[in-house]
Design a protein around this motif. Structure first.
Motif, PDB file in Angstrom:
ATOM      1  N   HIS A   7     -39.008  -3.900  -6.188  1.00 40.19           N
ATOM      2  CA  HIS A   7     -39.936  -4.229  -7.267  1.00 40.19           C
ATOM      3  C   HIS A   7     -39.890  -3.188  -8.382  1.00 40.19           C
ATOM      4  O   HIS A   7     -39.815  -3.531  -9.563  1.00 40.19           O
ATOM      5  CB  HIS A   7     -41.360  -4.373  -6.714  1.00 40.19           C
ATOM      6  CG  HIS A   7     -41.432  -5.309  -5.557  1.00 40.19           C
ATOM      7  ND1 HIS A   7     -41.624  -4.868  -4.259  1.00 40.19           N
ATOM      8  CD2 HIS A   7     -41.285  -6.646  -5.491  1.00 40.19           C
ATOM      9  CE1 HIS A   7     -41.606  -5.910  -3.456  1.00 40.19           C
ATOM     10  NE2 HIS A   7     -41.403  -7.000  -4.166  1.00 40.19           N
ATOM     11  N   ILE A   8     -39.927  -1.908  -8.014  1.00 39.21           N
ATOM     12  CA  ILE A   8     -39.869  -0.853  -9.029  1.00 39.21           C
ATOM     13  C   ILE A   8     -38.485  -0.826  -9.667  1.00 39.21           C
ATOM     14  O   ILE A   8     -38.356  -0.627 -10.882  1.00 39.21           O
ATOM     15  CB  ILE A   8     -40.238   0.518  -8.435  1.00 39.21           C
ATOM     16  CG1 ILE A   8     -41.668   0.490  -7.900  1.00 39.21           C
ATOM     17  CG2 ILE A   8     -40.109   1.615  -9.491  1.00 39.21           C
ATOM     18  CD1 ILE A   8     -42.067   1.745  -7.165  1.00 39.21           C
ATOM     19  N   LEU A   9     -37.450  -1.026  -8.871  1.00 39.39           N
ATOM     20  CA  LEU A   9     -36.104  -1.079  -9.428  1.00 39.39           C
ATOM     21  C   LEU A   9     -35.986  -2.226 -10.426  1.00 39.39           C
ATOM     22  O   LEU A   9     -35.385  -2.064 -11.498  1.00 39.39           O
ATOM     23  CB  LEU A   9     -35.068  -1.210  -8.317  1.00 39.39           C
ATOM     24  CG  LEU A   9     -33.607  -1.241  -8.752  1.00 39.39           C
ATOM     25  CD1 LEU A   9     -33.244  -0.061  -9.642  1.00 39.39           C
ATOM     26  CD2 LEU A   9     -32.704  -1.304  -7.525  1.00 39.39           C
ATOM     27  N   ALA A  10     -36.569  -3.366 -10.125  1.00 42.81           N
ATOM     28  CA  ALA A  10     -36.560  -4.496 -11.061  1.00 42.81           C
ATOM     29  C   ALA A  10     -37.259  -4.125 -12.374  1.00 42.81           C
ATOM     30  O   ALA A  10     -36.813  -4.517 -13.456  1.00 42.81           O
ATOM     31  CB  ALA A  10     -37.218  -5.724 -10.435  1.00 42.81           C
ATOM     32  N   VAL A  11     -38.339  -3.348 -12.283  1.00 46.16           N
ATOM     33  CA  VAL A  11     -39.035  -2.895 -13.487  1.00 46.16           C
ATOM     34  C   VAL A  11     -38.096  -2.051 -14.340  1.00 46.16           C
ATOM     35  O   VAL A  11     -37.958  -2.273 -15.549  1.00 46.16           O
ATOM     36  CB  VAL A  11     -40.318  -2.101 -13.128  1.00 46.16           C
ATOM     37  CG1 VAL A  11     -40.870  -1.392 -14.355  1.00 46.16           C
ATOM     38  CG2 VAL A  11     -41.360  -3.020 -12.518  1.00 46.16           C
ATOM     39  N   TYR A  12     -37.435  -1.063 -13.729  1.00 44.97           N
ATOM     40  CA  TYR A  12     -36.516  -0.206 -14.480  1.00 44.97           C
ATOM     41  C   TYR A  12     -35.368  -1.014 -15.085  1.00 44.97           C
ATOM     42  O   TYR A  12     -34.967  -0.770 -16.228  1.00 44.97           O
ATOM     43  CB  TYR A  12     -35.962   0.907 -13.596  1.00 44.97           C
ATOM     44  CG  TYR A  12     -36.920   2.040 -13.387  1.00 44.97           C
ATOM     45  CD1 TYR A  12     -37.279   2.870 -14.441  1.00 44.97           C
ATOM     46  CD2 TYR A  12     -37.468   2.287 -12.140  1.00 44.97           C
ATOM     47  CE1 TYR A  12     -38.164   3.913 -14.254  1.00 44.97           C
ATOM     48  CE2 TYR A  12     -38.347   3.332 -11.944  1.00 44.97           C
ATOM     49  CZ  TYR A  12     -38.694   4.143 -13.003  1.00 44.97           C
ATOM     50  OH  TYR A  12     -39.568   5.175 -12.821  1.00 44.97           O
TER      51      TYR A  12
END
Length: 144
Positions: free
Chosen positions: A105-110
């Motif tokens: 999820h955080i990787l998708a944000v970045y």
């Protein structure tokens, strides 16, 4: 306070941003690097990006949070300022076992930020306060 990713991850996101702005694609060498640095969650994060699952919420006071609709349909409120996601994978893989830098999820944000693919949504300071304090759990911004 802003959390810092390892230099290799920061450089990878810069390279993705630059290349994507120039070509509207992520070349194979950068996809391979993503997989190498972030493991299997890289492919899952790219799926979330393809599904346009990331929304950036910003308030007039400058606070930012990201809401990501996961593959199961669950909504996760993520914070890049401290690299935090409330998902079980983050708690187990990143925090408990220290086996990964980020969850999908955080990787998708970045990745969405690097590619300019983040949905932007305004929130009032009151709404952001409720979200940050954990008292607002519904999809207030993504359902509009």
């Amino acid at each position: 306070m802003t959390a810092v990713l390892p230099a290799v991850a920061e450089q990878l996101f810069r390279d993705i941003r630059k290349t994507y702005q120039e070509t509207a694609q992520i070349p194979d060498d950068l996809l391979i690097a993503l997989r190498f640095v972030f493991g299997t969650c890289a492919v899952q994060a790219l799926d979330l990006v393809d599904q346009r699952s990331v929304t950036c919420l910003s308030s007039p006071s400058g606070r930012k949070a990201f809401q990501v609709i996961g593959a199961s349909g669950s909504l996760y409120t993520c914070f890049t300022s401290c690299h935090y996601c409330p998902c079980p994978a983050f708690a187990y893989t990143v925090l408990r076992r220290n086996e990964g830098l980020l969850c999908k999820h955080i990787l998708a944000v970045y990745l969405c930020e690097a590619m300019g693919a983040t949905h932007m949504q305004s929130a009032s300071d009151e709404q952001m306060t409720a979200l940050l304090s954990g008292t607002l759990f519904n999809r207030l911004w993504t359902d509009q």
